[in-house]
Design a protein around this motif. Structure first.
Motif, PDB file in Angstrom:
ATOM      1  N   ASN A   1       1.074  -3.797   4.128  1.00  0.00           N
ATOM      2  CA  ASN A   1      -0.365  -3.758   4.378  1.00  0.00           C
ATOM      3  C   ASN A   1      -0.732  -2.372   4.897  1.00  0.00           C
ATOM      4  O   ASN A   1       0.157  -1.559   5.174  1.00  0.00           O
ATOM      5  CB  ASN A   1      -0.763  -4.857   5.379  1.00  0.00           C
ATOM      6  CG  ASN A   1       0.056  -4.792   6.656  1.00  0.00           C
ATOM      7  OD1 ASN A   1       0.084  -3.770   7.332  1.00  0.00           O
ATOM      8  ND2 ASN A   1       0.739  -5.888   6.978  1.00  0.00           N
TER       9      ASN A   1
ATOM     10  N   TRP B   1      -5.754  -4.781   9.544  1.00  0.00           N
ATOM     11  CA  TRP B   1      -6.434  -4.849   8.263  1.00  0.00           C
ATOM     12  C   TRP B   1      -6.298  -6.247   7.670  1.00  0.00           C
ATOM     13  O   TRP B   1      -5.300  -6.931   7.870  1.00  0.00           O
ATOM     14  CB  TRP B   1      -5.825  -3.851   7.279  1.00  0.00           C
ATOM     15  CG  TRP B   1      -6.195  -2.419   7.537  1.00  0.00           C
ATOM     16  CD1 TRP B   1      -5.744  -1.626   8.541  1.00  0.00           C
ATOM     17  CD2 TRP B   1      -7.079  -1.601   6.760  1.00  0.00           C
ATOM     18  NE1 TRP B   1      -6.265  -0.370   8.455  1.00  0.00           N
ATOM     19  CE2 TRP B   1      -7.095  -0.326   7.360  1.00  0.00           C
ATOM     20  CE3 TRP B   1      -7.840  -1.828   5.617  1.00  0.00           C
ATOM     21  CZ2 TRP B   1      -7.858   0.712   6.856  1.00  0.00           C
ATOM     22  CZ3 TRP B   1      -8.592  -0.777   5.110  1.00  0.00           C
ATOM     23  CH2 TRP B   1      -8.610   0.476   5.724  1.00  0.00           C
TER      24      TRP B   1
ATOM     25  N   VAL C   1       0.851  -1.190   0.000  1.00  0.00           N
ATOM     26  CA  VAL C   1       0.000   0.000   0.000  1.00  0.00           C
ATOM     27  C   VAL C   1       0.885   1.238   0.000  1.00  0.00           C
ATOM     28  O   VAL C   1       1.789   1.370   0.828  1.00  0.00           O
ATOM     29  CB  VAL C   1      -0.906   0.003   1.240  1.00  0.00           C
ATOM     30  CG1 VAL C   1      -1.762   1.266   1.274  1.00  0.00           C
ATOM     31  CG2 VAL C   1      -1.788  -1.245   1.248  1.00  0.00           C
TER      32      VAL C   1
ATOM     33  N   THR D   1      -6.561  -8.000   3.783  1.00  0.00           N
ATOM     34  CA  THR D   1      -6.560  -7.593   2.388  1.00  0.00           C
ATOM     35  C   THR D   1      -6.888  -8.772   1.492  1.00  0.00           C
ATOM     36  O   THR D   1      -6.666  -9.931   1.848  1.00  0.00           O
ATOM     37  CB  THR D   1      -5.189  -7.027   1.975  1.00  0.00           C
ATOM     38  OG1 THR D   1      -4.193  -8.041   2.159  1.00  0.00           O
ATOM     39  CG2 THR D   1      -4.827  -5.810   2.811  1.00  0.00           C
TER      40      THR D   1
END
Length: 375
Positions: free
Chosen positions: A319, A331, A202, A333
């Motif tokens: 992440n 999180w 990310v 994903t």
């Protein structure tokens, strides 16, 4: 989305970090077995050692005509593939972005080992063959190269380390040039491009002239979650001009440390020399705990000075966990692959009401599903 051929390969295992796809279908292990069995030195016909692989524009025509592609043993360099942070890296003026990305990569061993596989070396089975891994367009790919590197008068032209036996930065650059198309095609990029290709993670870009309220917290969390960080100085009147404060204008740096409670940052100039000379610099009087006062390209500065003298900050994490202040929340994903299908997922031009109407009808349902998933 409708399943595609690439999606099918992902389900079969190809494209994941543990089992990447093969660029141009080249299989590293098969090629090595072939070369070792026949005592051959590998030459990559998919990225041959010639002017086409360098491309047009990065070198003058006269320099391009002088290029000789040499293997490590021929060039006189030590046959050792080191995988630590290079003491310094140099290259063409347009690839400092790639150098800064390499610097960030070497501070995260897990990511480094993913990009630079560890089972290869200049050993008794050395056959001039190496491979590296990058995240490209939604999947990991394994990139095979030979070890012929472009030189002029016996010296490497592009990325090279100060240590003559430190080879992996130049080989990594060649693999990345192959992915891009040529050395010219990877000239004058941004650190974010390479960092995303190193992680598949990310990315967040921050303009330091208008930073988020919790900039320090964001950077601290990024460091805790092993994210890669790089930054850039503003462009000057001419490219790569040295400012009075010691920083190079229009240059990319690596953020190598974030220290609390005093809001201090450690940065690294990938050239291995040329440092900030303001407060908390190596030789400043308020740097009693300085570990080194040599000009090695690494230096400290306050967050205030960092925000003042750098224009942007790039963060790339594996992440999105660094985004949240609440470290107890993690999180999850997922990746979806597909393709455009006329009348189903492709909207067509704006005056074609049929497909546009179908898409508009699907939007409320999508929002409802997203809302339920977060409740």
């Amino acid at each position: 989305f409708a399943a595609s051929a690439s999606g099918s390969k992902r389900r079969d295992g190809f494209g994941h970090a543990c089992c990447p796809g093969r660029l141009f279908g080249q299989d590293f292990r098969q090629l090595k077995e072939f070369c070792v069995g026949r005592r051959l030195k590998f030459i990559d016909d998919m990225f041959p050692p010639d002017s086409k692989s360098i491309g047009q524009g990065v070198l003058s025509p006269s320099d391009l005509a002088r290029v000789v592609w040499l293997r490590p043993a021929v060039s006189g360099f030590g046959l050792e593939l080191l995988r630590t942070r290079p003491s310094s890296c140099k290259g063409s003026p347009g690839n400092c972005w790639f150098l800064a990305s390499i610097g960030a990569l070497t501070f995260q061993d897990q990511i480094l080992q993913q990009v630079v596989p560890q089972e290869q070396d200049f050993d008794e089975n050395y056959c001039g063959l190496f491979h590296f891994r990058f995240w490209r367009f939604g999947k990991w790919v394994d990139v095979v190269i030979d070890d012929k590197l472009p030189t002029i008068n016996g010296s490497l032209i592009f990325v090279h380390s100060k240590k003559q036996n430190e080879f992996w930065p130049a080989l990594l650059e060649k693999a990345y040039a192959k992915v891009c198309g040529s050395y010219t095609d990877m000239n004058a990029g941004t650190p974010a491009e390479a960092m995303m290709d190193f992680t598949g993670g990310v990315h967040m870009s921050i303009q330091l002239s208008d930073p988020p309220p919790d900039l320090w917290g964001l950077m601290s969390r990024a460091g805790n979650f092993s994210a890669l960080l790089s930054c850039s100085t503003p462009q000057g009147s001419s490219s790569l001009t040295l400012s009075p404060n010691g920083l190079v204008q229009g240059h990319a740096y690596t953020v190598t440390g974030v220290v609390q409670p005093v809001k201090m940052l450690r940065l690294w100039n990938p050239w291995g020399k040329g440092e900030w000379n303001g407060d908390w610099s190596d030789r400043s009087q308020d740097r009693e705990k300085c570990l080194s006062v040599v000009d090695d390209g690494e230096f400290w500065m306050t967050l205030e000075d960092f925000s003042k003298f750098f224009t942007d900050l790039d963060i790339c994490g594996l992440n999105p966990n660094f985004l949240d202040e609440d470290s107890s929340s993690q999180w999850t994903t997922s990746v979806a692959e597909g393709r455009w299908v006329a009348g189903t997922t492709a909207g067509g031009c704006m005056n074609y009401k049929g497909n546009r109407l179908q898409l508009l009808q699907k939007i409320p349902k999508c929002f409802k599903q997203c809302k339920q998933s977060f409740q």
